[in-house]
Design a protein around this motif. Structure first.
Motif, PDB file in Angstrom:
ATOM      1  N   GLN A 161       0.832  -1.199   0.000  1.00  0.00           N
ATOM      2  CA  GLN A 161       0.000   0.000   0.000  1.00  0.00           C
ATOM      3  C   GLN A 161       0.865   1.247   0.000  1.00  0.00           C
ATOM      4  O   GLN A 161       2.006   1.221   0.476  1.00  0.00           O
ATOM      5  N   GLN A 162       0.292   2.338  -0.479  1.00  0.00           N
ATOM      6  CA  GLN A 162       1.037   3.587  -0.493  1.00  0.00           C
ATOM      7  C   GLN A 162       1.208   4.127   0.923  1.00  0.00           C
ATOM      8  O   GLN A 162       0.325   4.000   1.762  1.00  0.00           O
ATOM      9  N   GLU A 163       2.361   4.716   1.163  1.00  0.00           N
ATOM     10  CA  GLU A 163       2.638   5.359   2.443  1.00  0.00           C
ATOM     11  C   GLU A 163       3.688   6.436   2.213  1.00  0.00           C
ATOM     12  O   GLU A 163       4.725   6.173   1.601  1.00  0.00           O
ATOM     13  N   TRP A 164       3.410   7.636   2.691  1.00  0.00           N
ATOM     14  CA  TRP A 164       4.367   8.734   2.583  1.00  0.00           C
ATOM     15  C   TRP A 164       5.033   8.920   3.941  1.00  0.00           C
ATOM     16  O   TRP A 164       4.364   9.005   4.967  1.00  0.00           O
ATOM     17  N   VAL A 165       6.350   8.987   3.933  1.00  0.00           N
ATOM     18  CA  VAL A 165       7.140   9.002   5.159  1.00  0.00           C
ATOM     19  C   VAL A 165       7.945  10.301   5.226  1.00  0.00           C
ATOM     20  O   VAL A 165       8.565  10.701   4.226  1.00  0.00           O
TER      21      VAL A 165
END
Length: 345
Positions: free
Chosen positions: A295-299
């Motif tokens: 899944q997409q995840e911005w860190v």
């Protein structure tokens, strides 16, 4: 998830396929410019591919590795293809091939030609893909005149010419692509002229679709090309070469090769173009599967430095920014595909 980092004006090299085909990656790809990679305070969790390295300015070539280090601190274990600080530039790539004994010819700076230069030679730009910038040059005096005629010697190199004619007396250029762990043939072009760029409009080109298709579906030269990619530390790119005396001799390795849609080529070349596209998509899909990121995840990533936006309006850029703001940038290729079909971009 995959993140392509590409110079903004040259993203067509991957977009022309990703945005015109049905494939399972339409919600799994981020395409960011180098400016975005350096300036965004958050970056996506993904396998990263750094493309178009030969066009990076010295300032970018220094800044990108520092941000990669910050990325790896924020997301340990991130897989990265084409680390710019390990590849450096095209001249370094060509020197590594010569030093490793893969190439039997040299590419040297125009500012410091060796005394034992083997003629004929030609001039070549080190930050473009325009091919030779001169005719074949036969001696030092002619070389000095050609170099003096350049607007600036910066960014140019001298290449020792090799005779790439095959058994038919035609100049034959082959190509291989590497994407991660996969290697596959990516072109076979033939010309009556020593400058063989594979352009369909070239009247000197010779169509040999059956021979090309046989090459594209085989494994000839694979082991030699794998070594060349390893020596140059390139994980994603296309090597253009000729086979001379049974040995592949590499003209260049392009870190942002254009993958040409079959509908844009003459009818006789479409089977080959389709074969290349299928191999490219298959390799990209395998790379995504290996990422293990579902899944997409911005860190948050430290080291972001604001970069002033370029002036002017572009519809594509506006849509790209809007998708980013809405948290939907991973769906961009699918959305752009629909807009292309509606002829809105």
């Amino acid at each position: 998830m995959l993140a392509f980092i590409i110079s903004e004006e040259h993203q067509y090299a991957v977009r022309d396929i990703l945005e015109t085909r049905h494939h399972p990656l339409h919600d799994r790809i981020f395409i960011l410019s180098y400016s975005e990679f350096l300036s965004l305070p958050q970056l996506p969790r993904a396998t990263y591919l750094f493309l178009d390295i030969e066009r990076l300015t010295p300032e970018r070539l220094a800044a990108v590795p520092a941000r990669i280090a910050q990325l790896e601190r924020a997301m340990p274990g991130t897989r990265i293809l084409n680390r710019p600080d390990r590849i450096v530039d095209r001249l370094t790539i060509m020197q590594r091939l010569s030093d490793a004994g893969i190439n039997g010819f040299r590419v040297v700076p125009v500012t410091d030609p060796p005394g034992d230069l083997r003629y004929p030679v030609f001039l070549r730009g080190m930050q473009d893909h325009e091919g030779p910038r001169s005719t074949l040059i036969g001696d030092r005096a002619e070389l000095d005149r050609a170099v003096a005629a350049l607007p600036s010697p910066e960014g140019f190199a001298i290449t020792e010419y090799i005779d790439a004619r095959n058994a038919e007396g035609l100049h034959e250029k082959r190509s291989y692509m590497r994407i991660g762990d996969r290697l596959f043939p990516a072109a076979r072009d033939v010309s009556r002229n020593w400058v063989c760029k594979g352009e369909y409009s070239n009247p000197e080109g010779v169509a040999q679709p059956d021979i090309e298709l046989a090459f594209l579906t085989g494994t000839e030269d694979r082991d030699a090309l794998r070594r060349a990619f390893e020596v140059t530390r390139i994980d994603y790119g296309r090597a253009d070469y000729a086979v001379v005396d049974g040995r592949p001799q590499l003209f260049e390795i392009n870190t942002n090769p254009w993958v040409e849609p079959p509908e844009g080529v003459p009818a006789w070349a479409r089977r080959s173009a389709g074969t290349i596209v299928s191999a490219w998509l298959s390799a990209i899909e395998a790379l995504d599967a290996d990422s293990g990121i579902d899944q997409q995840e911005w860190v948050p990533v430290a080291g972001a430095k604001p970069i002033p936006p370029r002036p002017g309006f572009k519809r594509r850029n506006t849509i790209h920014k809007m998708l980013h703001q809405l948290g939907q940038l991973h769906r961009e290729t699918g959305i752009m595909r629909r807009l292309r079909r509606m002829r809105l971009i």
